[in-house]
Motif scaffolding. Sequence first.
Motif, PDB file in Angstrom:
ATOM      1  N   GLN A   1       0.834  -1.203   0.000  1.00 22.20           N
ATOM      2  CA  GLN A   1       0.000   0.000   0.000  1.00 22.20           C
ATOM      3  C   GLN A   1       0.870   1.255   0.000  1.00 22.20           C
ATOM      4  OE1 GLN A   1      -2.154   0.880   3.617  1.00 22.20           O
ATOM      5  NE2 GLN A   1      -3.778   1.915   2.497  1.00 22.20           N
ATOM      6  N   GLU A   2       1.896   1.295   0.831  1.00 28.96           N
ATOM      7  CA  GLU A   2       2.795   2.449   0.883  1.00 28.96           C
ATOM      8  C   GLU A   2       3.506   2.645  -0.453  1.00 28.96           C
ATOM      9  OE1 GLU A   2       3.725   1.822   5.654  1.00 28.96           O
ATOM     10  OE2 GLU A   2       5.274   1.354   4.181  1.00 28.96           O
ATOM     11  N   LYS A   3       3.920   1.556  -1.081  1.00 25.54           N
ATOM     12  CA  LYS A   3       4.584   1.631  -2.388  1.00 25.54           C
ATOM     13  C   LYS A   3       3.625   2.137  -3.459  1.00 25.54           C
ATOM     14  CE  LYS A   3       7.930  -1.942  -1.270  1.00 25.54           C
ATOM     15  NZ  LYS A   3       8.335  -3.341  -1.447  1.00 25.54           N
ATOM     16  N   TRP A   4       2.364   1.738  -3.374  1.00 28.15           N
ATOM     17  CA  TRP A   4       1.359   2.194  -4.339  1.00 28.15           C
ATOM     18  C   TRP A   4       1.195   3.711  -4.250  1.00 28.15           C
ATOM     19  CZ3 TRP A   4      -3.448   4.581  -4.206  1.00 28.15           C
ATOM     20  CH2 TRP A   4      -4.178   4.523  -5.395  1.00 28.15           C
ATOM     21  N   HIS A   5       1.071   4.248  -3.032  1.00 26.85           N
ATOM     22  CA  HIS A   5       0.959   5.707  -2.859  1.00 26.85           C
ATOM     23  C   HIS A   5       2.235   6.399  -3.323  1.00 26.85           C
ATOM     24  CE1 HIS A   5      -2.913   5.740  -0.856  1.00 26.85           C
ATOM     25  NE2 HIS A   5      -2.505   4.752  -0.093  1.00 26.85           N
ATOM     26  N   TYR A   6       3.374   5.832  -2.987  1.00 27.00           N
ATOM     27  CA  TYR A   6       4.674   6.399  -3.370  1.00 27.00           C
ATOM     28  C   TYR A   6       4.802   6.458  -4.893  1.00 27.00           C
ATOM     29  CZ  TYR A   6       9.777   6.951  -3.521  1.00 27.00           C
ATOM     30  OH  TYR A   6      11.051   7.400  -3.763  1.00 27.00           O
ATOM     31  N   ASP A   7       4.442   5.366  -5.557  1.00 29.06           N
ATOM     32  CA  ASP A   7       4.583   5.281  -7.016  1.00 29.06           C
ATOM     33  C   ASP A   7       3.689   6.276  -7.752  1.00 29.06           C
ATOM     34  OD1 ASP A   7       6.492   3.297  -6.714  1.00 29.06           O
ATOM     35  OD2 ASP A   7       5.101   1.645  -7.156  1.00 29.06           O
ATOM     36  N   GLY A   8       2.569   6.648  -7.175  1.00 33.79           N
ATOM     37  CA  GLY A   8       1.667   7.601  -7.827  1.00 33.79           C
ATOM     38  C   GLY A   8       1.916   9.046  -7.452  1.00 33.79           C
ATOM     39  N   ALA A   9       2.880   9.291  -6.581  1.00 34.87           N
ATOM     40  CA  ALA A   9       3.093  10.638  -6.042  1.00 34.87           C
ATOM     41  C   ALA A   9       3.552  11.644  -7.088  1.00 34.87           C
ATOM     42  CB  ALA A   9       4.085  10.586  -4.882  1.00 34.87           C
ATOM     43  N   GLU A  10       4.413  11.245  -8.003  1.00 35.69           N
ATOM     44  CA  GLU A  10       4.913  12.187  -9.002  1.00 35.69           C
ATOM     45  C   GLU A  10       3.773  12.701  -9.883  1.00 35.69           C
ATOM     46  OE1 GLU A  10       7.288  14.795 -10.907  1.00 35.69           O
ATOM     47  OE2 GLU A  10       7.855  13.616  -9.142  1.00 35.69           O
ATOM     48  N   GLU A  11       2.879  11.817 -10.268  1.00 35.17           N
ATOM     49  CA  GLU A  11       1.724  12.239 -11.079  1.00 35.17           C
ATOM     50  C   GLU A  11       0.840  13.201 -10.294  1.00 35.17           C
ATOM     51  OE1 GLU A  11      -2.221  10.338 -13.206  1.00 35.17           O
ATOM     52  OE2 GLU A  11      -0.474   9.059 -12.901  1.00 35.17           O
ATOM     53  N   ARG A  12       0.593  12.908  -9.016  1.00 34.36           N
ATOM     54  CA  ARG A  12      -0.215  13.822  -8.188  1.00 34.36           C
ATOM     55  C   ARG A  12       0.482  15.165  -8.034  1.00 34.36           C
ATOM     56  NH1 ARG A  12      -0.814   8.929  -5.623  1.00 34.36           N
ATOM     57  NH2 ARG A  12       0.737   9.448  -4.009  1.00 34.36           N
ATOM     58  N   PHE A  13       1.819  15.147  -7.885  1.00 34.89           N
ATOM     59  CA  PHE A  13       2.578  16.393  -7.777  1.00 34.89           C
ATOM     60  C   PHE A  13       2.408  17.236  -9.039  1.00 34.89           C
ATOM     61  CE2 PHE A  13       6.479  18.702  -8.843  1.00 34.89           C
ATOM     62  CZ  PHE A  13       6.499  19.621  -7.803  1.00 34.89           C
ATOM     63  N   GLN A  14       2.522  16.607 -10.197  1.00 35.86           N
ATOM     64  CA  GLN A  14       2.377  17.333 -11.460  1.00 35.86           C
ATOM     65  C   GLN A  14       0.968  17.918 -11.601  1.00 35.86           C
ATOM     66  OE1 GLN A  14       4.844  18.266 -13.322  1.00 35.86           O
ATOM     67  NE2 GLN A  14       6.325  17.029 -12.181  1.00 35.86           N
ATOM     68  N   GLN A  15      -0.047  17.175 -11.155  1.00 32.93           N
ATOM     69  CA  GLN A  15      -1.425  17.685 -11.198  1.00 32.93           C
ATOM     70  C   GLN A  15      -1.577  18.901 -10.292  1.00 32.93           C
ATOM     71  OE1 GLN A  15      -3.671  14.210 -10.081  1.00 32.93           O
ATOM     72  NE2 GLN A  15      -3.671  13.371 -12.155  1.00 32.93           N
ATOM     73  N   ARG A  16      -0.998  18.854  -9.080  1.00 31.94           N
ATOM     74  CA  ARG A  16      -1.053  19.997  -8.160  1.00 31.94           C
ATOM     75  C   ARG A  16      -0.351  21.212  -8.760  1.00 31.94           C
ATOM     76  NH1 ARG A  16       1.064  16.165  -4.411  1.00 31.94           N
ATOM     77  NH2 ARG A  16      -0.714  15.083  -3.548  1.00 31.94           N
ATOM     78  N   LYS A  17       0.803  20.950  -9.330  1.00 32.88           N
ATOM     79  CA  LYS A  17       1.601  22.024  -9.931  1.00 32.88           C
ATOM     80  C   LYS A  17       0.829  22.693 -11.071  1.00 32.88           C
ATOM     81  CE  LYS A  17       6.187  22.584 -11.978  1.00 32.88           C
ATOM     82  NZ  LYS A  17       7.407  21.849 -12.348  1.00 32.88           N
ATOM     83  N   LYS A  18       0.207  21.882 -11.903  1.00 30.21           N
ATOM     84  CA  LYS A  18      -0.578  22.407 -13.027  1.00 30.21           C
ATOM     85  C   LYS A  18      -1.780  23.204 -12.517  1.00 30.21           C
ATOM     86  CE  LYS A  18      -3.150  20.916 -17.099  1.00 30.21           C
ATOM     87  NZ  LYS A  18      -3.634  19.760 -17.872  1.00 30.21           N
ATOM     88  N   ARG A  19      -2.478  22.666 -11.518  1.00 31.49           N
ATOM     89  CA  ARG A  19      -3.637  23.349 -10.947  1.00 31.49           C
ATOM     90  C   ARG A  19      -3.232  24.695 -10.337  1.00 31.49           C
ATOM     91  NH1 ARG A  19      -5.255  19.611  -7.210  1.00 31.49           N
ATOM     92  NH2 ARG A  19      -4.201  20.736  -5.553  1.00 31.49           N
ATOM     93  N   ARG A  20      -2.130  24.704  -9.608  1.00 30.94           N
ATOM     94  CA  ARG A  20      -1.641  25.943  -8.987  1.00 30.94           C
ATOM     95  C   ARG A  20      -1.297  26.975 -10.053  1.00 30.94           C
ATOM     96  NH1 ARG A  20       3.017  28.485  -6.846  1.00 30.94           N
ATOM     97  NH2 ARG A  20       2.595  29.409  -4.810  1.00 30.94           N
ATOM     98  N   GLN A  21      -0.613  26.545 -11.108  1.00 31.65           N
ATOM     99  CA  GLN A  21      -0.239  27.460 -12.188  1.00 31.65           C
ATOM    100  C   GLN A  21      -1.475  28.043 -12.864  1.00 31.65           C
ATOM    101  OE1 GLN A  21       2.810  28.620 -12.861  1.00 31.65           O
ATOM    102  NE2 GLN A  21       1.798  29.987 -14.281  1.00 31.65           N
TER     103      GLN A  21
END
Length: 163
Positions: A135-155
Motif C-alpha cells: 500500500q505504501e509503495k502504491w501511494h509512493y509510485d503515484g506521487a509524481e503524477e499527483r505532484f504534477q497535477q497539483r503544480k498544473k492546478r496551482r499554475q
Amino acid sequence: MQQGKKTSDSKTVLTDIVLPPDTNFHGTIFGGNVMAYIDKVASIAAMRHSRSMVVTASSDSLDFISPVKTGEAICLEGYVSFTRKTSMEVFVKVEAEDLLTGERRLTATSYLTFVALDDQGKPTPVPPVIPETEQEKWHYDGAEERFQQRKKRRQQRLERKNI
C-alpha cells in the motif's frame, strides 16, 4: 543527502467518538470536522517525518465515500507517502467504526502537502521516505503524477487571478 525514513516512522492514528454536537441534521459528522481531523493527523505525520515545524501547502483529493454517524468512532490513519526537497505528501485514510460490532468502513481519503520550516520560518530540507508495504509503495509510485497535477492546478490558478 539526508538518510531516508520509513513510512511507518510517521504513521499517526487518531480515534474519537462522534457525538450529537459534531453532527448535522442528518445525524452524520460535519464535513468540516472531518477536514480538521485530517489536517491535524497529517500535520503530526509530517512533523514526525521532518522533526520540524510544518505548514499545510495544499489539501487535495478529499473524497467523501460514506458518512460517519452519531455514536460511531471516527478512525484516522495518516503517514508521509512521498517527499521532495522541502515538502511532504501525506496520505490520510478515514474509517467509521461501529463500536458495538467492531465493523469498520472506509469513509474518506485525502492527500495533503506540507512544507517543513526552519527556526526562521523558511523551507528546510526533509529526508526521503522509504515505503515498505504494498500500500505504501502504491501511494509512493503515484506521487509524481499527483505532484504534477497539483503544480498544473496551482499554475492555472495563478494565471486566472480573478477566480
